[in-house]
Motif scaffolding. Structure first.
Motif, PDB file in Angstrom:
ATOM      1  N   LYS A 134       0.851  -1.180   0.000  1.00 30.92           N
ATOM      2  CA  LYS A 134       0.000   0.000   0.000  1.00 30.92           C
ATOM      3  C   LYS A 134       0.889   1.232   0.000  1.00 30.92           C
ATOM      4  CE  LYS A 134      -3.807  -2.240   2.302  1.00 30.92           C
ATOM      5  NZ  LYS A 134      -4.606  -2.359   3.493  1.00 30.92           N
ATOM      6  N   TYR A 135       0.425   2.247  -0.681  1.00 29.43           N
ATOM      7  CA  TYR A 135       1.175   3.488  -0.795  1.00 29.43           C
ATOM      8  C   TYR A 135       0.329   4.634  -0.266  1.00 29.43           C
ATOM      9  CZ  TYR A 135       3.928   0.569  -3.885  1.00 29.43           C
ATOM     10  OH  TYR A 135       4.684  -0.454  -4.393  1.00 29.43           O
ATOM     11  N   THR A 136       0.978   5.531   0.465  1.00 32.82           N
ATOM     12  CA  THR A 136       0.300   6.686   1.038  1.00 32.82           C
ATOM     13  C   THR A 136       0.940   7.952   0.488  1.00 32.82           C
ATOM     14  OG1 THR A 136      -0.085   5.453   3.078  1.00 32.82           O
ATOM     15  CG2 THR A 136      -0.349   7.838   3.183  1.00 32.82           C
ATOM     16  N   LYS A 137       0.089   8.904   0.084  1.00 34.57           N
ATOM     17  CA  LYS A 137       0.617  10.185  -0.368  1.00 34.57           C
ATOM     18  C   LYS A 137      -0.308  11.295   0.095  1.00 34.57           C
ATOM     19  CE  LYS A 137      -1.431   9.708  -4.933  1.00 34.57           C
ATOM     20  NZ  LYS A 137      -1.226   9.763  -6.364  1.00 34.57           N
ATOM     21  N   GLY A 138       0.247  12.456   0.291  1.00 35.60           N
ATOM     22  CA  GLY A 138      -0.534  13.613   0.692  1.00 35.60           C
ATOM     23  C   GLY A 138      -1.122  14.298  -0.528  1.00 35.60           C
ATOM     24  N   GLU A 139      -2.393  14.660  -0.449  1.00 34.12           N
ATOM     25  CA  GLU A 139      -3.083  15.333  -1.543  1.00 34.12           C
ATOM     26  C   GLU A 139      -4.001  16.404  -0.975  1.00 34.12           C
ATOM     27  OE1 GLU A 139      -5.326  12.504  -3.819  1.00 34.12           O
ATOM     28  OE2 GLU A 139      -3.553  11.370  -4.429  1.00 34.12           O
TER      29      GLU A 139
ATOM     30  N   LYS B  46     -13.950  24.215  -0.298  1.00 35.41           N
ATOM     31  CA  LYS B  46     -12.926  24.523   0.705  1.00 35.41           C
ATOM     32  C   LYS B  46     -11.878  23.412   0.687  1.00 35.41           C
ATOM     33  CE  LYS B  46     -12.160  25.372   5.578  1.00 35.41           C
ATOM     34  NZ  LYS B  46     -12.736  25.512   6.902  1.00 35.41           N
ATOM     35  N   LEU B  47     -10.597  23.775   0.739  1.00 37.98           N
ATOM     36  CA  LEU B  47      -9.514  22.797   0.603  1.00 37.98           C
ATOM     37  C   LEU B  47      -9.170  22.101   1.914  1.00 37.98           C
ATOM     38  CD1 LEU B  47      -7.095  24.700  -1.789  1.00 37.98           C
ATOM     39  CD2 LEU B  47      -8.651  22.824  -2.340  1.00 37.98           C
ATOM     40  N   TYR B  48      -8.876  20.795   1.793  1.00 39.73           N
ATOM     41  CA  TYR B  48      -8.460  19.973   2.920  1.00 39.73           C
ATOM     42  C   TYR B  48      -7.269  19.112   2.505  1.00 39.73           C
ATOM     43  CZ  TYR B  48     -12.833  21.213   5.134  1.00 39.73           C
ATOM     44  OH  TYR B  48     -13.865  21.911   5.697  1.00 39.73           O
TER      45      TYR B  48
ATOM     46  N   LEU C  70      -5.411  15.636   2.649  1.00 37.05           N
ATOM     47  CA  LEU C  70      -5.735  14.230   2.862  1.00 37.05           C
ATOM     48  C   LEU C  70      -4.489  13.380   2.719  1.00 37.05           C
ATOM     49  CD1 LEU C  70      -8.894  13.723   0.584  1.00 37.05           C
ATOM     50  CD2 LEU C  70      -8.861  14.244   2.991  1.00 37.05           C
ATOM     51  N   TYR C  71      -4.439  12.281   3.451  1.00 35.45           N
ATOM     52  CA  TYR C  71      -3.512  11.191   3.177  1.00 35.45           C
ATOM     53  C   TYR C  71      -4.326  10.144   2.448  1.00 35.45           C
ATOM     54  CZ  TYR C  71       0.246  12.934   6.189  1.00 35.45           C
ATOM     55  OH  TYR C  71       1.245  13.674   6.742  1.00 35.45           O
ATOM     56  N   VAL C  72      -3.944   9.843   1.222  1.00 33.09           N
ATOM     57  CA  VAL C  72      -4.682   8.901   0.385  1.00 33.09           C
ATOM     58  C   VAL C  72      -3.879   7.612   0.267  1.00 33.09           C
ATOM     59  CG1 VAL C  72      -5.681   8.504  -1.888  1.00 33.09           C
ATOM     60  CG2 VAL C  72      -5.749  10.787  -0.887  1.00 33.09           C
ATOM     61  N   ILE C  73      -4.526   6.476   0.545  1.00 27.97           N
ATOM     62  CA  ILE C  73      -3.883   5.164   0.493  1.00 27.97           C
ATOM     63  C   ILE C  73      -4.356   4.445  -0.762  1.00 27.97           C
ATOM     64  CG2 ILE C  73      -3.567   2.953   1.670  1.00 27.97           C
ATOM     65  CD1 ILE C  73      -4.368   4.538   4.264  1.00 27.97           C
ATOM     66  N   THR C  74      -3.389   3.962  -1.548  1.00 27.34           N
ATOM     67  CA  THR C  74      -3.683   3.204  -2.755  1.00 27.34           C
ATOM     68  C   THR C  74      -2.936   1.884  -2.714  1.00 27.34           C
ATOM     69  OG1 THR C  74      -1.878   4.290  -3.960  1.00 27.34           O
ATOM     70  CG2 THR C  74      -4.072   5.256  -4.182  1.00 27.34           C
ATOM     71  N   ASP C  75      -3.420   0.911  -3.501  1.00 23.96           N
ATOM     72  CA  ASP C  75      -2.707  -0.362  -3.588  1.00 23.96           C
ATOM     73  C   ASP C  75      -1.621  -0.264  -4.651  1.00 23.96           C
ATOM     74  OD1 ASP C  75      -3.986  -0.656  -6.063  1.00 23.96           O
ATOM     75  OD2 ASP C  75      -5.339  -2.224  -5.375  1.00 23.96           O
ATOM     76  N   ALA C  76      -0.931  -1.359  -4.895  1.00 23.24           N
ATOM     77  CA  ALA C  76       0.179  -1.370  -5.849  1.00 23.24           C
ATOM     78  C   ALA C  76      -0.256  -1.023  -7.266  1.00 23.24           C
ATOM     79  CB  ALA C  76       0.862  -2.736  -5.841  1.00 23.24           C
TER      80      ALA C  76
END
Length: 80
Positions: free
Chosen positions: A4-9, A18-20, A22-28
């Motif tokens: 799993k990969y996590t990136k900030g978006e 309104k902007l927030y 997020l840490y988004v988790i994706t699979d391979a």
């Protein structure tokens, strides 16, 4: 074990924009798995197949209407 990969978006509220952060988790394969709202005042939109966020102040009916207008009707994920 699935990688799993996590990136900030940055994502805008589906209702007002309104902007927030997020840490988004994706699979391979890059498929959306989960997300966590890191900014105060935001919440994840339930049962979406993509990372969607809404302000805590918007009622659920308003959020559902905005999501259905932008992405169509959302249904619960039965794949788990």
């Amino acid at each position: 074990m699935t990688e799993k990969y996590t990136k900030g978006e940055m994502h805008g509220c589906v209702v007002c924009g309104k902007l927030y952060q997020l840490y988004v988790i994706t699979d391979a394969n890059g498929k959306y798995v989960d997300a966590k709202v890191m900014s105060a005042g935001g919440k994840l939109v339930p049962h979406s197949q993509r990372p969607l966020v809404a302000c805590d102040t918007h009622p659920d009916e308003q959020v559902e209407l905005a999501v259905s207008r932008a992405y169509g009707l959302q249904k619960e994920d039965d794949e788990d």
